[in-house]
Motif scaffolding. Structure first.
Motif, PDB file in Angstrom:
ATOM      1  N   THR A 198     -39.469  -4.321 -43.402  1.00  0.00           N
ATOM      2  CA  THR A 198     -39.269  -4.618 -44.831  1.00  0.00           C
ATOM      3  C   THR A 198     -40.672  -5.306 -45.454  1.00  0.00           C
ATOM      4  OG1 THR A 198     -38.431  -6.795 -44.683  1.00  0.00           O
ATOM      5  CG2 THR A 198     -36.854  -4.824 -44.620  1.00  0.00           C
ATOM      6  N   SER A 199     -41.407  -6.042 -44.699  1.00  0.00           N
ATOM      7  CA  SER A 199     -42.528  -6.886 -45.046  1.00  0.00           C
ATOM      8  C   SER A 199     -41.945  -7.907 -46.069  1.00  0.00           C
ATOM      9  CB  SER A 199     -43.622  -5.930 -45.827  1.00  0.00           C
ATOM     10  OG  SER A 199     -44.140  -4.998 -44.844  1.00  0.00           O
ATOM     11  N   LYS A 200     -40.923  -8.586 -45.932  1.00  0.00           N
ATOM     12  CA  LYS A 200     -40.277  -9.375 -46.809  1.00  0.00           C
ATOM     13  C   LYS A 200     -40.044 -10.739 -45.932  1.00  0.00           C
ATOM     14  CE  LYS A 200     -38.895  -6.305 -49.736  1.00  0.00           C
ATOM     15  NZ  LYS A 200     -39.471  -5.967 -51.174  1.00  0.00           N
ATOM     16  N   SER A 201     -40.289 -11.957 -46.866  1.00  0.00           N
ATOM     17  CA  SER A 201     -40.274 -13.176 -46.387  1.00  0.00           C
ATOM     18  C   SER A 201     -38.846 -13.405 -46.039  1.00  0.00           C
ATOM     19  CB  SER A 201     -40.945 -14.117 -47.309  1.00  0.00           C
ATOM     20  OG  SER A 201     -41.042 -15.314 -46.918  1.00  0.00           O
ATOM     21  N   VAL A 202     -38.807 -14.029 -44.705  1.00  0.00           N
ATOM     22  CA  VAL A 202     -37.230 -14.307 -44.384  1.00  0.00           C
ATOM     23  C   VAL A 202     -36.829 -15.692 -44.957  1.00  0.00           C
ATOM     24  CG1 VAL A 202     -35.885 -14.999 -42.269  1.00  0.00           C
ATOM     25  CG2 VAL A 202     -37.133 -12.925 -42.580  1.00  0.00           C
ATOM     26  N   GLU A 203     -35.809 -16.175 -45.223  1.00  0.00           N
ATOM     27  CA  GLU A 203     -35.480 -17.510 -45.851  1.00  0.00           C
ATOM     28  C   GLU A 203     -34.446 -18.085 -44.747  1.00  0.00           C
ATOM     29  OE1 GLU A 203     -35.691 -18.754 -49.251  1.00  0.00           O
ATOM     30  OE2 GLU A 203     -37.443 -17.667 -49.093  1.00  0.00           O
ATOM     31  N   GLY A 204     -33.844 -17.350 -44.106  1.00  0.00           N
ATOM     32  CA  GLY A 204     -33.286 -18.058 -42.840  1.00  0.00           C
ATOM     33  C   GLY A 204     -32.108 -16.768 -42.509  1.00  0.00           C
ATOM     34  N   VAL A 205     -31.520 -17.309 -41.390  1.00  0.00           N
ATOM     35  CA  VAL A 205     -30.287 -16.593 -40.846  1.00  0.00           C
ATOM     36  C   VAL A 205     -29.174 -17.417 -41.152  1.00  0.00           C
ATOM     37  CG1 VAL A 205     -29.274 -16.370 -38.603  1.00  0.00           C
ATOM     38  CG2 VAL A 205     -31.501 -16.050 -38.680  1.00  0.00           C
ATOM     39  N   THR A 206     -28.170 -16.463 -41.880  1.00  0.00           N
ATOM     40  CA  THR A 206     -27.137 -17.170 -42.675  1.00  0.00           C
ATOM     41  C   THR A 206     -25.726 -16.936 -41.644  1.00  0.00           C
ATOM     42  OG1 THR A 206     -26.471 -15.001 -43.745  1.00  0.00           O
ATOM     43  CG2 THR A 206     -27.880 -16.668 -44.796  1.00  0.00           C
ATOM     44  N   SER A 207     -25.538 -15.987 -40.667  1.00  0.00           N
ATOM     45  CA  SER A 207     -24.643 -16.022 -39.647  1.00  0.00           C
ATOM     46  C   SER A 207     -25.021 -15.093 -38.458  1.00  0.00           C
ATOM     47  CB  SER A 207     -23.270 -15.413 -40.426  1.00  0.00           C
ATOM     48  OG  SER A 207     -23.599 -14.129 -40.656  1.00  0.00           O
ATOM     49  N   MET A 208     -24.259 -15.081 -37.567  1.00  0.00           N
ATOM     50  CA  MET A 208     -24.568 -14.244 -36.159  1.00  0.00           C
ATOM     51  C   MET A 208     -22.927 -14.188 -35.539  1.00  0.00           C
ATOM     52  SD  MET A 208     -26.655 -14.873 -33.051  1.00  0.00           S
ATOM     53  CE  MET A 208     -28.048 -15.494 -34.005  1.00  0.00           C
ATOM     54  N   GLU A 209     -22.834 -12.936 -35.115  1.00  0.00           N
ATOM     55  CA  GLU A 209     -21.470 -12.750 -34.483  1.00  0.00           C
ATOM     56  C   GLU A 209     -21.672 -11.892 -33.344  1.00  0.00           C
ATOM     57  OE1 GLU A 209     -18.977  -9.621 -36.552  1.00  0.00           O
ATOM     58  OE2 GLU A 209     -19.583 -11.027 -38.041  1.00  0.00           O
ATOM     59  N   PRO A 210     -21.166 -11.975 -32.116  1.00  0.00           N
ATOM     60  CA  PRO A 210     -21.122 -10.792 -30.975  1.00  0.00           C
ATOM     61  C   PRO A 210     -20.690  -9.714 -31.446  1.00  0.00           C
ATOM     62  CG  PRO A 210     -19.314 -12.553 -30.698  1.00  0.00           C
ATOM     63  CD  PRO A 210     -20.010 -13.067 -32.070  1.00  0.00           C
ATOM     64  N   LEU A 211     -21.250  -8.599 -31.084  1.00  0.00           N
ATOM     65  CA  LEU A 211     -20.811  -7.422 -31.038  1.00  0.00           C
ATOM     66  C   LEU A 211     -20.498  -6.975 -29.376  1.00  0.00           C
ATOM     67  CD1 LEU A 211     -23.294  -5.765 -33.399  1.00  0.00           C
ATOM     68  CD2 LEU A 211     -20.947  -6.434 -33.797  1.00  0.00           C
ATOM     69  N   GLU A 212     -19.916  -5.606 -29.168  1.00  0.00           N
ATOM     70  CA  GLU A 212     -19.784  -5.219 -27.852  1.00  0.00           C
ATOM     71  C   GLU A 212     -21.007  -4.944 -27.172  1.00  0.00           C
ATOM     72  OE1 GLU A 212     -17.921  -1.136 -26.204  1.00  0.00           O
ATOM     73  OE2 GLU A 212     -16.713  -2.402 -27.635  1.00  0.00           O
ATOM     74  N   ASP A 213     -21.879  -4.453 -28.139  1.00  0.00           N
ATOM     75  CA  ASP A 213     -23.483  -3.987 -27.334  1.00  0.00           C
ATOM     76  C   ASP A 213     -24.307  -4.970 -27.669  1.00  0.00           C
ATOM     77  OD1 ASP A 213     -23.120  -3.127 -29.966  1.00  0.00           O
ATOM     78  OD2 ASP A 213     -24.195  -1.258 -29.631  1.00  0.00           O
ATOM     79  N   GLY A 214     -24.306  -6.186 -28.332  1.00  0.00           N
ATOM     80  CA  GLY A 214     -25.239  -7.013 -28.704  1.00  0.00           C
ATOM     81  C   GLY A 214     -24.883  -8.068 -29.869  1.00  0.00           C
ATOM     82  N   ARG A 215     -25.585  -8.307 -30.616  1.00  0.00           N
ATOM     83  CA  ARG A 215     -25.288  -9.257 -31.642  1.00  0.00           C
ATOM     84  C   ARG A 215     -25.603  -8.687 -33.203  1.00  0.00           C
ATOM     85  NH1 ARG A 215     -24.479 -14.648 -29.802  1.00  0.00           N
ATOM     86  NH2 ARG A 215     -25.168 -14.741 -27.619  1.00  0.00           N
ATOM     87  N   LEU A 216     -24.781  -9.203 -34.167  1.00  0.00           N
ATOM     88  CA  LEU A 216     -25.062  -8.756 -35.557  1.00  0.00           C
ATOM     89  C   LEU A 216     -25.481 -10.078 -36.194  1.00  0.00           C
ATOM     90  CD1 LEU A 216     -24.670  -6.773 -37.934  1.00  0.00           C
ATOM     91  CD2 LEU A 216     -22.476  -7.759 -38.422  1.00  0.00           C
ATOM     92  N   VAL A 217     -26.737 -10.049 -36.714  1.00  0.00           N
ATOM     93  CA  VAL A 217     -27.389 -11.189 -37.531  1.00  0.00           C
ATOM     94  C   VAL A 217     -27.545 -10.963 -38.758  1.00  0.00           C
ATOM     95  CG1 VAL A 217     -29.388 -12.484 -37.258  1.00  0.00           C
ATOM     96  CG2 VAL A 217     -28.804 -11.516 -35.227  1.00  0.00           C
ATOM     97  N   GLU A 218     -26.992 -11.796 -39.620  1.00  0.00           N
ATOM     98  CA  GLU A 218     -27.247 -11.722 -41.226  1.00  0.00           C
ATOM     99  C   GLU A 218     -28.358 -12.720 -41.603  1.00  0.00           C
ATOM    100  OE1 GLU A 218     -23.844 -11.410 -44.054  1.00  0.00           O
ATOM    101  OE2 GLU A 218     -24.142 -13.404 -43.923  1.00  0.00           O
TER     102      GLU A 218
END
Length: 109
Positions: free
Chosen positions: A38-58
């Motif tokens: 996206t070439s966007k500046s990241v402000e931070g990670v707001t949440s994370m949860e496990p998935l069957e095949d990895g992780r979902l990161v917000e």
């Protein structure tokens, strides 16, 4: 992107390639993928949860910088990472003004 191809210090790379990513490693991989795409500046990670095949990161990113910065537009992205740190999918789930109390995202729609 695997753990071995990241720009982390050699001491940060796990010698066991069969071990799933830690939460910190998954967040770093998600940020790296989203920043590149996206070439966007990241402000931070707001949440994370496990998935069957990895992780979902917000991740919250700066979509549109404005003056004053209180008028900036931010966005919330969901990034799916597999256990090796590879990108599976990503999408924007919300866009909002900085300081807004009506922020979208998982469970808040």
């Amino acid at each position: 992107m695997s753990r071995r191809s990241t720009t982390e210090n050699a001491a940060d790379v796990d010698p066991d390639p069969d071990r799933p990513l830690t939460a910190r490693e998954a967040a770093a991989a998600a940020i790296e993928h989203l920043s590149e795409l996206t070439s966007k500046s990241v402000e931070g990670v707001t949440s994370m949860e496990p998935l069957e095949d990895g992780r979902l990161v917000e991740i919250e990113v700066l979509e549109d910088h404005r003056i004053p910065s209180s008028a900036d537009m931010l966005a919330l992205y969901e990034v799916e990472i597999d256990f090796d740190g590879n990108l599976l999918a990503y999408h924007r789930v919300a866009r909002y003004a900085r300081g807004s109390t009506e922020i979208g995202g998982r469970g808040r729609r």
